[in-house]
Design an enzyme around this catalytic site. Structure first.
Site, mmCIF file in Angstrom:
data_model
loop_
_atom_site.group_PDB
_atom_site.id
_atom_site.type_symbol
_atom_site.label_atom_id
_atom_site.label_comp_id
_atom_site.label_asym_id
_atom_site.label_seq_id
_atom_site.Cartn_x
_atom_site.Cartn_y
_atom_site.Cartn_z
ATOM 1 N N LEU A 93 0.816 -1.211 0.000
ATOM 2 C CA LEU A 93 0.000 0.000 0.000
ATOM 3 C C LEU A 93 0.852 1.264 0.000
ATOM 4 C CD1 LEU A 93 -2.743 1.425 0.236
ATOM 5 C CD2 LEU A 93 -2.694 0.942 2.695
ATOM 6 N N VAL A 94 1.891 1.304 0.828
ATOM 7 C CA VAL A 94 2.690 2.527 0.951
ATOM 8 C C VAL A 94 3.559 2.786 -0.279
ATOM 9 C CG1 VAL A 94 2.688 2.429 3.472
ATOM 10 C CG2 VAL A 94 4.581 1.383 2.208
ATOM 11 N N ARG A 95 3.598 1.855 -1.215
ATOM 12 C CA ARG A 95 4.296 2.113 -2.477
ATOM 13 C C ARG A 95 3.537 3.126 -3.333
ATOM 14 N NH1 ARG A 95 5.035 -3.627 -5.017
ATOM 15 N NH2 ARG A 95 5.854 -2.395 -6.767
ATOM 16 N N LEU A 104 0.211 2.390 12.402
ATOM 17 C CA LEU A 104 0.472 1.903 13.753
ATOM 18 C C LEU A 104 1.960 1.626 13.948
ATOM 19 C CD1 LEU A 104 -0.853 0.759 16.418
ATOM 20 C CD2 LEU A 104 -0.761 -1.474 15.285
ATOM 21 N N SER A 105 2.521 2.149 15.035
ATOM 22 C CA SER A 105 3.948 1.994 15.308
ATOM 23 C C SER A 105 4.211 0.731 16.117
ATOM 24 C CB SER A 105 4.468 3.214 16.071
ATOM 25 O OG SER A 105 5.797 2.995 16.512
ATOM 26 N N ARG A 107 7.109 0.261 17.341
ATOM 27 C CA ARG A 107 8.104 0.685 18.337
ATOM 28 C C ARG A 107 7.429 1.156 19.618
ATOM 29 N NH1 ARG A 107 11.442 5.284 16.154
ATOM 30 N NH2 ARG A 107 12.989 4.708 17.719
ATOM 31 N N PHE A 189 -8.996 12.099 -5.230
ATOM 32 C CA PHE A 189 -9.798 11.127 -5.974
ATOM 33 C C PHE A 189 -9.027 10.509 -7.141
ATOM 34 C CE2 PHE A 189 -14.413 12.559 -4.865
ATOM 35 C CZ PHE A 189 -14.194 12.159 -3.561
ATOM 36 N N ARG A 190 -8.165 11.282 -7.761
ATOM 37 C CA ARG A 190 -7.378 10.727 -8.869
ATOM 38 C C ARG A 190 -6.448 9.622 -8.358
ATOM 39 N NH1 ARG A 190 -3.413 14.213 -12.933
ATOM 40 N NH2 ARG A 190 -3.610 12.840 -14.755
ATOM 41 N N ARG A 199 -4.831 -2.073 -8.007
ATOM 42 C CA ARG A 199 -4.867 -3.096 -6.957
ATOM 43 C C ARG A 199 -6.176 -3.887 -6.888
ATOM 44 N NH1 ARG A 199 0.354 -4.118 -5.605
ATOM 45 N NH2 ARG A 199 1.480 -2.165 -5.247
#
EC number: 2.1.1.148
Length: 250
Positions: A93-95, A104-105, A107, A189-190, A199
C-alpha cells in the site's frame, strides 16, 4: 494464542465544498463531486452551463472521465481508516506514494498480543491453517522472549519509555508479515482511482485486492459518479475484483 482478524475499511473524511457567494452558479449535488465540477468550470468560465449535454453534475463528471481531464479529480480528497490489514499488505500500500499515511507503530505499541491476518488460501484448509497459527504462536513467543531479555539488557537506561522503545524496535524483527496493522490513508480522488485500478485487478495480491475493493465500495457511496464506472465482479475462487473502461487513462 494468535487470533485471526478480518479486514475493516472505514471512510472517515471526504472533501466538503462551499461555493463562492459571488459566483452565479449552482449544481445538483453537494460536497466533493460539486467541488470537482466547480474546478472544471472555473478553467473555462462555464458557470452558465452553455452546453446542455454537460449541464448536470453527473454528465459533466462523466465527460471529464471520457476526455481524460482527470487532473480535476485532484481537488477532492478522501481518508480511510484501515484495520485488519497485514504488515505485508501495508508494504504494498505505501508504495502508492501520492497517498499520505499514518501507520500503527511497532516501536511504541506492544505487538506481543496483536492479531494476525490469515491468507485466504491457507484459511480455507484446516491443516494449513493449524500449521500457520502454530508458526504465528512460535514467532510471538520468540518476540516476547527477546523483548524481556532486551529490557533486562537495557536495565541501566533510566528512561523507561526509551528502554521499552529500544527493546521493541529490536525484538520486532521476528514478527511475521501476517501481523495485523492499522493505517490511516488520505489521497485525492485521482490517486484513489489509480490505486483501485491497479490493486483491484485480478492480477493483484488477494489481500491488497480486497482492500482496494472495500475502499471502492466506500467511495462509490461518497462520490457515485466519480467512482461509478468501476464494476465489482466475483471470481471463480470467490474473491472479488473491479474494472473500469477508463482504467488505462490514469
Amino acid at each position: 494464542m494468535a487470533e485471526q482478524v478480518k479486514l475493516s475499511v472505514e471512510l472517515i473524511a471526504c472533501s466538503s465544498f462551499t461555493p463562492p457567494a459571488d459566483v452565479e452558479w449552482s449544481t445538483d449535488v453537494e460536497g466533493a463531486e460539486a467541488l470537482v465540477e466547480f474546478a472544471g468550470r472555473a478553467c473555462y468560465e462555464t458557470f452558465d452551463k452553455p452546453n446542455p449535454r454537460t449541464a448536470s453534475n453527473a454528465a459533466y463528471l462523466r465527460h471529464i472521465m471520457e476526455v481524460g481531464h482527470t487532473a480535476l479529480l485532484e481537488h477532492a480528497n478522501a481518508t480511510m481508516y484501515i484495520r485488519g490489514i497485514s504488515r505485508s499488505a501495508t508494504h504494498e500500500l505505501v508504495r502508492h506514494r501520492h497517498f499520505s499515511f499514518s501507520q500503527l507503530s511497532q516501536r511504541f505499541v506492544h505487538s506481543g498480543e496483536s492479531e494476525v491476518v490469515v491468507p485466504t488460501l491457507i484459511d480455507e484448509d484446516p491443516q494449513l491453517r493449524e500449521l500457520f497459527m502454530h508458526a504465528m504462536d512460535e514467532s510471538r513467543f520468540a518476540f516476547n522472549e527477546l523483548l524481556n531479555a532486551l529490557e533486562e539488557k537495557l536495565g541501566d537506561e533510566p528512561n523507561a519509555l526509551l528502554r521499552k522503545k529500544q527493546a521493541r524496535q529490536a525484538a520486532r524483527a521476528v514478527l511475521p508479515n501476517a501481523t495485523e496493522s492499522r493505517i490511516v490513508v488520505s489521497g485525492n480522488f485521482r490517486t484513489w482511482r489509480h490505486f483501485i485500478g491497479m490493486r483491484a485487478s485480478e492480477h493483484a495480491d488477494v489481500e491488497i485486492r480486497e482492500v482496494a475493493v472495500e475502499c471502492l465500495r466506500k467511495l462509490q457511496v461518497a462520490a457515485p459518479t466519480v467512482f461509478g464506472d468501476f464494476e465489482i465482479e466475483t471470481l471463480a475462487d470467490g474473491s472479488q475484483m473491479a474494472t473500469s473502461p477508463y482504467v488505462m487513462d490514469f
